[in-house]
Design a protein around this motif. Structure first.
Motif, PDB file in Angstrom:
ATOM      1  N   GLU A  39       0.821  -1.214   0.000  1.00  0.00           N
ATOM      2  CA  GLU A  39       0.000   0.000   0.000  1.00  0.00           C
ATOM      3  C   GLU A  39       0.856   1.265   0.000  1.00  0.00           C
ATOM      4  OE1 GLU A  39      -3.562   1.766  -0.559  1.00  0.00           O
ATOM      5  OE2 GLU A  39      -3.191  -0.388  -0.495  1.00  0.00           O
ATOM      6  N   ASN A  40       2.017   1.229   0.651  1.00  0.00           N
ATOM      7  CA  ASN A  40       2.852   2.427   0.684  1.00  0.00           C
ATOM      8  C   ASN A  40       3.417   2.756  -0.699  1.00  0.00           C
ATOM      9  OD1 ASN A  40       4.690   0.263   0.738  1.00  0.00           O
ATOM     10  ND2 ASN A  40       6.126   1.351   2.056  1.00  0.00           N
ATOM     11  N   ILE A  41       3.547   1.777  -1.582  1.00  0.00           N
ATOM     12  CA  ILE A  41       3.983   2.055  -2.960  1.00  0.00           C
ATOM     13  C   ILE A  41       2.877   2.788  -3.711  1.00  0.00           C
ATOM     14  CG2 ILE A  41       4.632   1.026  -5.177  1.00  0.00           C
ATOM     15  CD1 ILE A  41       6.025  -1.201  -3.565  1.00  0.00           C
ATOM     16  N   THR A  42       1.649   2.301  -3.568  1.00  0.00           N
ATOM     17  CA  THR A  42       0.523   2.990  -4.208  1.00  0.00           C
ATOM     18  C   THR A  42       0.385   4.405  -3.667  1.00  0.00           C
ATOM     19  OG1 THR A  42      -0.674   0.972  -4.765  1.00  0.00           O
ATOM     20  CG2 THR A  42      -1.998   2.964  -4.476  1.00  0.00           C
ATOM     21  N   ASP A  43       0.504   4.564  -2.359  1.00  0.00           N
ATOM     22  CA  ASP A  43       0.410   5.899  -1.750  1.00  0.00           C
ATOM     23  C   ASP A  43       1.500   6.828  -2.284  1.00  0.00           C
ATOM     24  OD1 ASP A  43      -1.723   4.986  -0.241  1.00  0.00           O
ATOM     25  OD2 ASP A  43      -0.549   4.729   1.594  1.00  0.00           O
ATOM     26  N   ALA A  44       2.724   6.317  -2.400  1.00  0.00           N
ATOM     27  CA  ALA A  44       3.833   7.138  -2.905  1.00  0.00           C
ATOM     28  C   ALA A  44       3.616   7.494  -4.371  1.00  0.00           C
ATOM     29  CB  ALA A  44       5.162   6.397  -2.731  1.00  0.00           C
ATOM     30  N   THR A  45       3.150   6.538  -5.156  1.00  0.00           N
ATOM     31  CA  THR A  45       2.879   6.804  -6.571  1.00  0.00           C
ATOM     32  C   THR A  45       1.850   7.917  -6.705  1.00  0.00           C
ATOM     33  OG1 THR A  45       3.441   4.551  -7.222  1.00  0.00           O
ATOM     34  CG2 THR A  45       2.009   5.790  -8.716  1.00  0.00           C
ATOM     35  N   TRP A  46       0.760   7.797  -5.975  1.00  0.00           N
ATOM     36  CA  TRP A  46      -0.297   8.817  -6.023  1.00  0.00           C
ATOM     37  C   TRP A  46       0.247  10.190  -5.629  1.00  0.00           C
ATOM     38  CZ3 TRP A  46      -4.756   9.650  -8.192  1.00  0.00           C
ATOM     39  CH2 TRP A  46      -5.559  10.693  -7.740  1.00  0.00           C
ATOM     40  N   SER A  47       1.016  10.254  -4.563  1.00  0.00           N
ATOM     41  CA  SER A  47       1.562  11.529  -4.093  1.00  0.00           C
ATOM     42  C   SER A  47       2.503  12.159  -5.112  1.00  0.00           C
ATOM     43  CB  SER A  47       2.316  11.330  -2.777  1.00  0.00           C
ATOM     44  OG  SER A  47       1.425  10.939  -1.769  1.00  0.00           O
ATOM     45  N   ARG A  48       3.270  11.348  -5.799  1.00  0.00           N
ATOM     46  CA  ARG A  48       4.239  11.864  -6.768  1.00  0.00           C
ATOM     47  C   ARG A  48       3.577  12.637  -7.907  1.00  0.00           C
ATOM     48  NH1 ARG A  48       7.808   6.363  -6.624  1.00  0.00           N
ATOM     49  NH2 ARG A  48       9.042   6.949  -4.807  1.00  0.00           N
ATOM     50  N   PHE A  49       2.367  12.259  -8.264  1.00  0.00           N
ATOM     51  CA  PHE A  49       1.675  12.963  -9.351  1.00  0.00           C
ATOM     52  C   PHE A  49       1.469  14.441  -9.033  1.00  0.00           C
ATOM     53  CE2 PHE A  49      -0.724   8.744 -10.093  1.00  0.00           C
ATOM     54  CZ  PHE A  49       0.297   8.239 -10.870  1.00  0.00           C
ATOM     55  N   PHE A  50       1.424  14.783  -7.763  1.00  0.00           N
ATOM     56  CA  PHE A  50       1.072  16.139  -7.340  1.00  0.00           C
ATOM     57  C   PHE A  50       2.236  16.912  -6.736  1.00  0.00           C
ATOM     58  CE2 PHE A  50      -2.591  13.323  -7.132  1.00  0.00           C
ATOM     59  CZ  PHE A  50      -3.386  13.920  -8.092  1.00  0.00           C
ATOM     60  N   SER A  51       3.435  16.373  -6.854  1.00  0.00           N
ATOM     61  CA  SER A  51       4.616  17.030  -6.319  1.00  0.00           C
ATOM     62  C   SER A  51       5.415  17.664  -7.450  1.00  0.00           C
ATOM     63  CB  SER A  51       5.500  16.020  -5.579  1.00  0.00           C
ATOM     64  OG  SER A  51       6.723  16.620  -5.214  1.00  0.00           O
ATOM     65  N   ALA A  52       5.640  18.948  -7.350  1.00  0.00           N
ATOM     66  CA  ALA A  52       6.404  19.669  -8.379  1.00  0.00           C
ATOM     67  C   ALA A  52       7.847  19.175  -8.461  1.00  0.00           C
ATOM     68  CB  ALA A  52       6.378  21.163  -8.093  1.00  0.00           C
ATOM     69  N   GLU A  53       8.359  18.578  -7.398  1.00  0.00           N
ATOM     70  CA  GLU A  53       9.738  18.077  -7.390  1.00  0.00           C
ATOM     71  C   GLU A  53       9.872  16.717  -8.083  1.00  0.00           C
ATOM     72  OE1 GLU A  53       8.310  19.014  -4.183  1.00  0.00           O
ATOM     73  OE2 GLU A  53       8.938  21.027  -4.749  1.00  0.00           O
ATOM     74  N   GLU A  54       8.772  16.066  -8.339  1.00  0.00           N
ATOM     75  CA  GLU A  54       8.799  14.720  -8.923  1.00  0.00           C
ATOM     76  C   GLU A  54       8.666  14.782 -10.446  1.00  0.00           C
ATOM     77  OE1 GLU A  54       9.315  11.759  -7.682  1.00  0.00           O
ATOM     78  OE2 GLU A  54       9.319  12.233  -5.552  1.00  0.00           O
ATOM     79  N   PRO A  55       9.382  13.929 -11.172  1.00  0.00           N
ATOM     80  CA  PRO A  55       9.269  13.889 -12.632  1.00  0.00           C
ATOM     81  C   PRO A  55       8.171  12.938 -13.118  1.00  0.00           C
ATOM     82  CG  PRO A  55      11.055  12.468 -11.953  1.00  0.00           C
ATOM     83  CD  PRO A  55      10.505  13.113 -10.690  1.00  0.00           C
ATOM     84  N   VAL A  56       7.268  12.559 -12.219  1.00  0.00           N
ATOM     85  CA  VAL A  56       6.220  11.586 -12.524  1.00  0.00           C
ATOM     86  C   VAL A  56       4.912  12.324 -12.811  1.00  0.00           C
ATOM     87  CG1 VAL A  56       4.976   9.562 -11.669  1.00  0.00           C
ATOM     88  CG2 VAL A  56       7.358   9.943 -10.988  1.00  0.00           C
ATOM     89  N   HIS A  57       4.233  11.919 -13.880  1.00  0.00           N
ATOM     90  CA  HIS A  57       2.998  12.588 -14.298  1.00  0.00           C
ATOM     91  C   HIS A  57       1.929  11.550 -14.629  1.00  0.00           C
ATOM     92  CE1 HIS A  57       5.253  16.336 -14.614  1.00  0.00           C
ATOM     93  NE2 HIS A  57       6.217  15.588 -15.116  1.00  0.00           N
ATOM     94  N   ALA A  58       0.690  11.974 -14.580  1.00  0.00           N
ATOM     95  CA  ALA A  58      -0.421  11.083 -14.903  1.00  0.00           C
ATOM     96  C   ALA A  58      -1.487  11.846 -15.674  1.00  0.00           C
ATOM     97  CB  ALA A  58      -1.022  10.493 -13.633  1.00  0.00           C
ATOM     98  N   PHE A  59      -2.083  11.140 -16.617  1.00  0.00           N
ATOM     99  CA  PHE A  59      -3.231  11.645 -17.371  1.00  0.00           C
ATOM    100  C   PHE A  59      -4.332  10.600 -17.271  1.00  0.00           C
ATOM    101  CE2 PHE A  59       0.515  13.473 -19.303  1.00  0.00           C
ATOM    102  CZ  PHE A  59       0.176  14.812 -19.422  1.00  0.00           C
TER     103      PHE A  59
END
Length: 153
Positions: A39-59
């Motif tokens: 679950e902590n991987i899913t939580d981290a993935t979700w959070s990364r979408f909304f962090s300006a410091e992260e290079p991870v994006h979602a559409f």
């Protein structure tokens, strides 16, 4: 392509509709039940979408206010290019919306985002047995013949 489908960046309010798609994507690749992601991987993935410091994006693809597909991508350095490249990591469409070219629209959204970021390349991987996915991928990109090796650490 479906003109009534809206492709847009993910929003925090999408979580309840994104999560079943994320779980479906992971199940497709055998990550369910005892082998499910922590679950902590899913939580981290979700959070990364909304962090300006992260290079991870979602559409997401939205059909009548319902999220029916997702794509995740990330930008990273390359030793063979001056500018970042874009890795399309996850792509999933609900079974009821497959065959409507929604995945193609999401791939095109990644292409557009990558161009806007100055990337000159988008790439992704899939399993050899993903026949329906590969049929689409052969239309929108080139198979370069590379074989991927991986070792879990």
């Amino acid at each position: 392509m479906r003109k009534d489908i809206i492709i847009r960046p993910i929003q925090r309010e999408d979580y309840a509709q994104w999560r079943p798609l994320w779980d479906g994507y992971n199940a497709f690749y055998g990550r369910e039940g005892e082998t499910a992601l922590a679950e902590n991987i899913t939580d981290a993935t979700w959070s990364r979408f909304f962090s300006a410091e992260e290079p991870v994006h979602a559409f997401v693809a939205v059909d009548s206010d319902t999220v029916v597909a997702l794509v995740h991508c990330l930008f990273h350095r390359s030793t063979t290019r001056l500018h970042d490249v874009c890795y399309l990591q996850d792509l999933f469409t609900t079974p009821s919306h497959r065959g409507q070219r929604i995945a193609q629209q999401l791939i095109e959204a990644v292409y557009t985002a990558a161009r806007a970021e100055g990337s000159s390349r988008v790439y992704w991987t899939t399993q050899i047995g993903n026949a329906s996915g590969r049929a689409l991928y052969d239309k929108v990109a080139s198979h370069t013949g590379f074989i991927i090796y991986s070792k879990e650490l």
